[in-house]
Design an enzyme around this catalytic site. Structure first.
Site, PDB file in Angstrom:
ATOM      1  N   TYR A   1      33.633  17.012  15.715  1.00  0.00           N
ATOM      2  CA  TYR A   1      35.037  16.624  15.854  1.00  0.00           C
ATOM      3  C   TYR A   1      35.413  15.703  14.694  1.00  0.00           C
ATOM      4  O   TYR A   1      36.504  15.799  14.137  1.00  0.00           O
ATOM      5  CB  TYR A   1      35.251  15.898  17.182  1.00  0.00           C
ATOM      6  CG  TYR A   1      34.980  16.765  18.399  1.00  0.00           C
ATOM      7  CD1 TYR A   1      35.956  17.631  18.883  1.00  0.00           C
ATOM      8  CD2 TYR A   1      33.759  16.723  19.048  1.00  0.00           C
ATOM      9  CE1 TYR A   1      35.727  18.416  20.000  1.00  0.00           C
ATOM     10  CE2 TYR A   1      33.510  17.511  20.158  1.00  0.00           C
ATOM     11  CZ  TYR A   1      34.491  18.356  20.633  1.00  0.00           C
ATOM     12  OH  TYR A   1      34.244  19.137  21.725  1.00  0.00           O
TER      13      TYR A   1
ATOM     14  N   ASN B   1      43.134  25.286  22.964  1.00  0.00           N
ATOM     15  CA  ASN B   1      42.857  26.430  22.085  1.00  0.00           C
ATOM     16  C   ASN B   1      43.453  27.712  22.667  1.00  0.00           C
ATOM     17  O   ASN B   1      43.037  28.166  23.724  1.00  0.00           O
ATOM     18  CB  ASN B   1      41.337  26.578  21.948  1.00  0.00           C
ATOM     19  CG  ASN B   1      40.948  27.713  21.025  1.00  0.00           C
ATOM     20  OD1 ASN B   1      41.798  28.460  20.535  1.00  0.00           O
ATOM     21  ND2 ASN B   1      39.662  27.835  20.785  1.00  0.00           N
TER      22      ASN B   1
ATOM     23  N   CYS C   1      35.835  27.432  19.072  1.00  0.00           N
ATOM     24  CA  CYS C   1      35.774  25.980  19.250  1.00  0.00           C
ATOM     25  C   CYS C   1      34.471  25.542  19.899  1.00  0.00           C
ATOM     26  O   CYS C   1      34.172  24.354  19.931  1.00  0.00           O
ATOM     27  CB  CYS C   1      36.978  25.496  20.040  1.00  0.00           C
ATOM     28  SG  CYS C   1      37.120  26.231  21.655  1.00  0.00           S
ATOM     29  N   HIS C   2      33.672  26.478  20.390  1.00  0.00           N
ATOM     30  CA  HIS C   2      32.373  26.080  20.951  1.00  0.00           C
ATOM     31  C   HIS C   2      31.443  25.596  19.850  1.00  0.00           C
ATOM     32  O   HIS C   2      30.406  25.012  20.129  1.00  0.00           O
ATOM     33  CB  HIS C   2      31.738  27.234  21.715  1.00  0.00           C
ATOM     34  CG  HIS C   2      31.413  28.423  20.878  1.00  0.00           C
ATOM     35  ND1 HIS C   2      32.365  29.349  20.486  1.00  0.00           N
ATOM     36  CD2 HIS C   2      30.236  28.825  20.322  1.00  0.00           C
ATOM     37  CE1 HIS C   2      31.771  30.280  19.746  1.00  0.00           C
ATOM     38  NE2 HIS C   2      30.493  29.979  19.623  1.00  0.00           N
TER      39      HIS C   2
ATOM     40  N   GLU D   1      23.549  31.723  19.871  1.00  0.00           N
ATOM     41  CA  GLU D   1      23.713  31.802  18.426  1.00  0.00           C
ATOM     42  C   GLU D   1      22.543  31.165  17.690  1.00  0.00           C
ATOM     43  O   GLU D   1      22.592  30.968  16.483  1.00  0.00           O
ATOM     44  CB  GLU D   1      25.038  31.145  18.014  1.00  0.00           C
ATOM     45  CG  GLU D   1      26.231  31.836  18.638  1.00  0.00           C
ATOM     46  CD  GLU D   1      27.572  31.356  18.078  1.00  0.00           C
ATOM     47  OE1 GLU D   1      27.577  30.486  17.205  1.00  0.00           O
ATOM     48  OE2 GLU D   1      28.595  31.894  18.528  1.00  0.00           O
TER      49      GLU D   1
END
Length: 102
Positions: A25, A47, A55-56, A82
DNA sequence: ATATTGACATTTA
DNA sequence: ATAAATGCCAATA
């Protein structure tokens, strides 16, 4: 005319983060030229396109995952999917995956 | 126009 | 180590 809101600039920046990489952030706020870090969280909480705007991939500076529209558990699941390694809901070495925006 | 809000960060106790 | 207080600031109400 022609001026893009800070909010839209925020979304544009985040859209660049590739799969498997993350940022904070704080990094987003600084790239936007502000120190109101909480504002970034506010934008992300609203979002409008979670698919195009991943945004994750934005987490706290201390390695905590931060929040997520679909729940923190979902965010953790996505990050793991991921390839982000986490230990007790925390990211060990942010540095390893960090994606610079500025 | 003024007041509150927010998925944060840093400092201080 | 944890917790509270403080700073931040555009967007929202």
């Amino acid at each position: 005319m022609g001026d893009i809101s800070l909010r839209d600039r925020c979304y544009k920046l985040i859209a660049r983060i590739p799969r498997g990489r993350i940022t904070t952030y704080k990094e987003v706020a600084e790239a936007l030229g502000i120190k109101g870090y909480r504002l970034v969280g506010m934008f992300l909480s609203r979002n409008p396109r979670p698919v195009e705007i991943p945004c994750h991939r934005v987490v706290k500076s201390n390695g905590d995952v931060g929040g997520y529209i679909f729940g923190v558990e979902k965010k953790i699941e996505l990050l793991r999917s991921e390839g982000i390694v986490m230990k007790n809901r925390k990211i060990e070495n942010l540095q390893r995956y960090f994606f610079r925006l500025k």
